[in-house]
Write an enzyme that holds these catalytic residues in place. Structure first.
Site, short mmCIF file in Angstrom:
data_model
loop_
_atom_site.label_atom_id
_atom_site.label_comp_id
_atom_site.label_asym_id
_atom_site.label_seq_id
_atom_site.Cartn_x
_atom_site.Cartn_y
_atom_site.Cartn_z
N LYS A 1 0.87 -1.19 0.00
CA LYS A 1 0.00 0.00 0.00
C LYS A 1 0.90 1.22 0.00
O LYS A 1 1.66 1.46 0.94
CB LYS A 1 -0.92 0.00 1.22
N LYS B 1 -2.06 -1.63 -3.72
CA LYS B 1 -2.92 -0.45 -3.71
C LYS B 1 -2.05 0.80 -3.77
O LYS B 1 -1.13 0.93 -2.98
CB LYS B 1 -3.77 -0.44 -2.43
#
Length: 326
Positions: free
Chosen positions: A197, A250
């Site tokens: 992320k 992400k």
């Protein structure tokens, strides 16, 4: 004129042949639909920076899930907008069984027992600091945060979560959550770790939706540097060893190389999160007549699939499912 024995265009000459040799395909069952909830009754409030996406009161969220199930969507990732008065530095509201999030998860599972719910484990929606961990003198305290995340995951499993999604990027959180879940006999509750992320600018509309932006500082001490790709392999190895069932990248669209890197280096399923800013860019361009919404939506999702994503979390999920029904 030279005689050409190899003509790749022969495999493109008709729709039937193009379909027959197509290497990648996005299907509705590949998608997870993130949905937003808010307190109240009979409310559906459109998120200005995410056209077509709404915050729903629990009753209206049940209606939205029903309409999505009719389209073949089976997996949802709910996120809560928590009232400011209920936030504190320890995210205490995240463990309240009568609170918005846990209460609504239970209601969804009661009404749709076959639906899969992937819940979010992170402090920021509930934190008065707006960070994913406990803040002490401006520093995010890793190990103390793990205790909060473990209790949050347990509460979500008790409410009916099928997949726990730790999105906080604290070191060791997958192992700690797995230990807590197993200690309480939630052996079959999965973990989809937000493995890579990144500290991205693409999260802006999501933070609008939850009103969860950091009150001070940024998230660069725990989210990954967008300049790094090999670092994702370190995170992936650790998450795999600690018991993750899925690995996530992400954002997705600007990190297709990272999706490919993880796909090539692990046997676990890879998820890609097509985040709010990626969605908002397409919507803004389409509303201005600069791009064809449906065509770009399909191309964006296909790029993630081609890079190696087995699963895609996307705000386009309902639109895509509607398009496939036409």
């Amino acid at each position: 004129m030279n005689h050409l024995t190899r003509r790749p265009r022969r495999n493109r000459k008709s729709e039937a042949i193009r379909s027959m040799v197509q290497e990648n395909q996005v299907a509705v069952q590949d998608l997870i639909f993130p949905v937003f909830m808010m307190e109240g009754d009979n409310l559906a409030v459109e998120i200005t920076s995410m056209p077509g996406i709404y915050r729903y009161s629990p009753d209206r969220l049940l209606e939205e899930i029903a309409s999505c199930v009719e389209l073949g969507i089976k997996t949802f990732a709910p996120f809560p907008q928590i009232e400011e008065a209920k936030k504190d530095r320890f995210a205490s509201e995240s463990k309240n069984p009568e609170g918005l999030y846990l209460r609504t998860i239970s209601e969804i599972k009661l009404n749709f027992p076959d639906v899969v719910l992937m819940t979010d484990v992170a402090m920021d929606p509930y934190s008065s600091d707006g960070h994913d961990g406990i803040v002490d003198n401006g520093e995010i305290i890793n190990d103390a945060t793990l205790e909060v995340l473990g209790q949050m995951a347990l509460a979500q499993a008790q409410a009916g979560a099928d997949i726990i999604g730790p999105s906080d990027m604290m070191d060791g959180r997958v192992a700690h959550i797995r230990q807590v879940l197993d200690k309480h006999a939630f052996y079959n509750v999965s973990i989809m770790s937000y493995t890579a992320k990144y500290a991205s600018g693409f999260y802006g509309p999501f933070r609008d939706a939850l009103d969860s932006a950091p009150k001070h500082g940024d998230k660069k001490t725990y989210q990954m540097n967008p300049a790094n790709s090999r670092e994702a392999l370190i995170e992936a190895e650790l998450d795999t060893q600690e018991g993750a069932d899925f690995l996530m990248v992400k954002p997705a669209l600007s990190y297709l190389d990272v999706i490919k890197t993880l796909k090539d280096n692990t046997n676990l399923p890879i998820a890609a999160y097509n985040v709010s800013g990626e969605y908002a860019m397409v919507k803004a361009a389409a509303q201005n007549g600069w791009l064809d919404n449906d065509r770009i939506m399909q191309e964006v999702l296909l790029s993630m699939k081609r890079a190696g994503a087995d699963i895609i979390l996307t705000y386009f999920a309902k639109e895509f499912a509607q398009l496939m029904k036409r």
